[in-house]
Design an enzyme around this catalytic site. Structure first.
Site, PDB file in Angstrom:
ATOM      1  N   GLY A  92      -9.650  -0.102 -12.928  1.00  0.00           N
ATOM      2  CA  GLY A  92      -9.173   1.420 -12.146  1.00  0.00           C
ATOM      3  C   GLY A  92      -7.737   2.352 -11.665  1.00  0.00           C
ATOM      4  N   ILE A 114      -5.605   0.581 -10.035  1.00  0.00           N
ATOM      5  CA  ILE A 114      -4.390   0.048 -10.245  1.00  0.00           C
ATOM      6  C   ILE A 114      -4.549  -1.213 -11.121  1.00  0.00           C
ATOM      7  CG2 ILE A 114      -4.064  -1.878  -9.139  1.00  0.00           C
ATOM      8  CD1 ILE A 114      -5.130  -0.049  -5.912  1.00  0.00           C
ATOM      9  N   HIS A 159      -0.288  -8.889   3.006  1.00  0.00           N
ATOM     10  CA  HIS A 159      -1.308  -7.258   2.637  1.00  0.00           C
ATOM     11  C   HIS A 159      -0.029  -5.921   3.055  1.00  0.00           C
ATOM     12  CE1 HIS A 159      -5.539  -5.340   3.352  1.00  0.00           C
ATOM     13  NE2 HIS A 159      -4.567  -5.210   2.198  1.00  0.00           N
ATOM     14  N   THR A 167      -5.055  -8.761  -5.234  1.00  0.00           N
ATOM     15  CA  THR A 167      -4.617  -8.051  -3.715  1.00  0.00           C
ATOM     16  C   THR A 167      -5.241  -6.416  -3.598  1.00  0.00           C
ATOM     17  OG1 THR A 167      -3.308  -6.826  -6.047  1.00  0.00           O
ATOM     18  CG2 THR A 167      -1.789  -8.585  -4.795  1.00  0.00           C
ATOM     19  N   SER A 168      -6.944  -7.036  -3.672  1.00  0.00           N
ATOM     20  CA  SER A 168      -8.026  -5.944  -3.922  1.00  0.00           C
ATOM     21  C   SER A 168      -8.289  -6.023  -2.115  1.00  0.00           C
ATOM     22  CB  SER A 168      -8.261  -5.877  -5.156  1.00  0.00           C
ATOM     23  OG  SER A 168      -9.543  -4.845  -4.928  1.00  0.00           O
ATOM     24  N   ARG A 169      -9.023  -7.190  -2.164  1.00  0.00           N
ATOM     25  CA  ARG A 169      -9.830  -7.109  -0.872  1.00  0.00           C
ATOM     26  C   ARG A 169     -10.541  -9.185  -0.955  1.00  0.00           C
ATOM     27  NH1 ARG A 169      -7.812  -3.626   0.371  1.00  0.00           N
ATOM     28  NH2 ARG A 169      -8.264  -1.519   1.199  1.00  0.00           N
ATOM     29  N   GLU A 208      -7.773 -10.596   9.067  1.00  0.00           N
ATOM     30  CA  GLU A 208      -5.943 -10.016   9.608  1.00  0.00           C
ATOM     31  C   GLU A 208      -6.123  -9.585  10.998  1.00  0.00           C
ATOM     32  OE1 GLU A 208      -5.721  -7.218   6.526  1.00  0.00           O
ATOM     33  OE2 GLU A 208      -5.881  -8.587   4.722  1.00  0.00           O
TER      34      GLU A 208
END
Length: 329
Positions: free
Chosen positions: A165, A167, A296, A246-248, A277
């Site tokens: 996408g 990113i 994050h 770095t997504s989820r 988190e």
């Protein structure tokens, strides 16, 4: 609510800004535009439990949250009867129960977000892993050896992207600039869309994992992607390969990742996202070998934060005039 104009009428509204870890919310936007009718307060410490959250926000009509740091499920909306406006950074937040918000008469608005910062942070993690930046830097600052590692090359190596996408496409272009062979895969990705981003379409997720020297995750967390990378997938990767997420966190099974690092299935991993988190002090990932972890930071840049808080002020202004903008449904 004024019946003639639809505008909100109140002597004073309480507005809380949550998870302002850097204590910058007040300095990055002109909150005075809201006038004396809106009292702003910020929280620099995370409210870790539902009870703590409800106690802190019981008198608030407006709450501003940062991405998905603080969940707002149905139970929270039910316990905050005064809440009328919830603003999130970004235009998507999976931690908000939008149906519950609607049932409780809460308007949910968002703000714009830039895709450059998380793409840049992806490369910070990838380069940090490849060149062992943290252990070598720590050795220089301490009493460690002068050089103890061999870096992994990027030029001529294969970068595999799970998701292409906004990113992922930016990450692909940087990989191309480094002279890497870039491949990508997602369920609906086409050869044409991959080529437009400078990547080749991998025939399958498994093929991408088996053949890549670096794998980077850029997918939206959903029922289809939750647990997409588990033990079976991690064992497909080369023992010299690195994984960056770095997504989820939910896309990569955390227990499987911990085993992969401890048992050397892969050379290392980097992550900016975690299931809980802030990451609990006793979480084993904190001490996992060859693991580069960040708290994050993907979207945490001055430009993004200025946009978040300035547009949050605009959201409040529009809501008070009876014409909400950037609403999430």
């Amino acid at each position: 609510m004024d019946e003639m104009t639809g505008a909100v009428v109140s002597a004073e509204l309480n507005c809380a800004v949550l998870d302002d870890y850097q204590d910058v919310a007040r300095s990055l936007a002109d909150w005075s535009r809201l006038g004396p009718g809106v009292a702003i307060r910020t929280y620099t410490e995370h409210l870790a439990t539902e009870d703590a959250l409800v106690d802190a926000l019981a008198d608030c009509e407006i709450v501003i949250i940062m991405r998905e740091r603080t969940p707002f499920p149905a139970a929270v909306f039910a316990r905050l009867p005064q809440l009328r406006l919830l603003i999130t950074s970004g235009m998507r937040n999976a931690a908000i129960d939008l149906a519950a918000a609607a049932r409780h008469g809460v308007t949910v608005c968002g703000t714009a977000s830039n895709s450059e910062p998380p793409a840049e942070l992806t490369w910070a993690l990838l380069l940090g892993l490849a060149r062992q930046i943290v252990p070598e830097a720590n050795a220089v600052r301490g009493s460690g050896p002068w050089q103890s590692t061999l870096g992994a090359d990027l030029h001529g190596r294969r970068l595999g992207l799970l998701g292409l996408g906004k990113i992922g496409a930016k990450v692909a272009r940087v990989g191309e600039a480094f002279g890497m062979e870039v491949t990508a895969w997602s369920e609906n990705l086409t050869t044409e869309r991959a080529a437009a981003a400078g990547a080749a379409l991998a025939p399958s997720k498994e093929h991408l994992l088996r053949t890549s020297d670096f794998v980077s995750v850029h997918l939206v967390l959903s029922a289809r992607t939750r647990g997409l990378i588990g033990e079976e997938e991690l064992r497909l990767m080369r023992p010299t390969a690195y994984l960056v997420n770095t997504s989820r966190a939910g896309i990569v099974e955390q227990d499987a990742l911990l085993r992969a690092l401890r048992e050397g299935w892969i050379a290392g991993a980097g992550a900016d996202v975690f299931t809980t988190e802030p990451l609990p002090p006793d979480d084993p990932l904190r001490t996992a070998p060859n693991f580069l972890a960040l708290p994050h930071l993907g979207y945490v840049t001055r430009r993004n934060y200025e946009g978040y808080f300035q547009e949050a002020v605009e959201d409040i202004e529009a809501y008070l005039k009876g014409n909400p903008v950037r609403t999430l449904t």
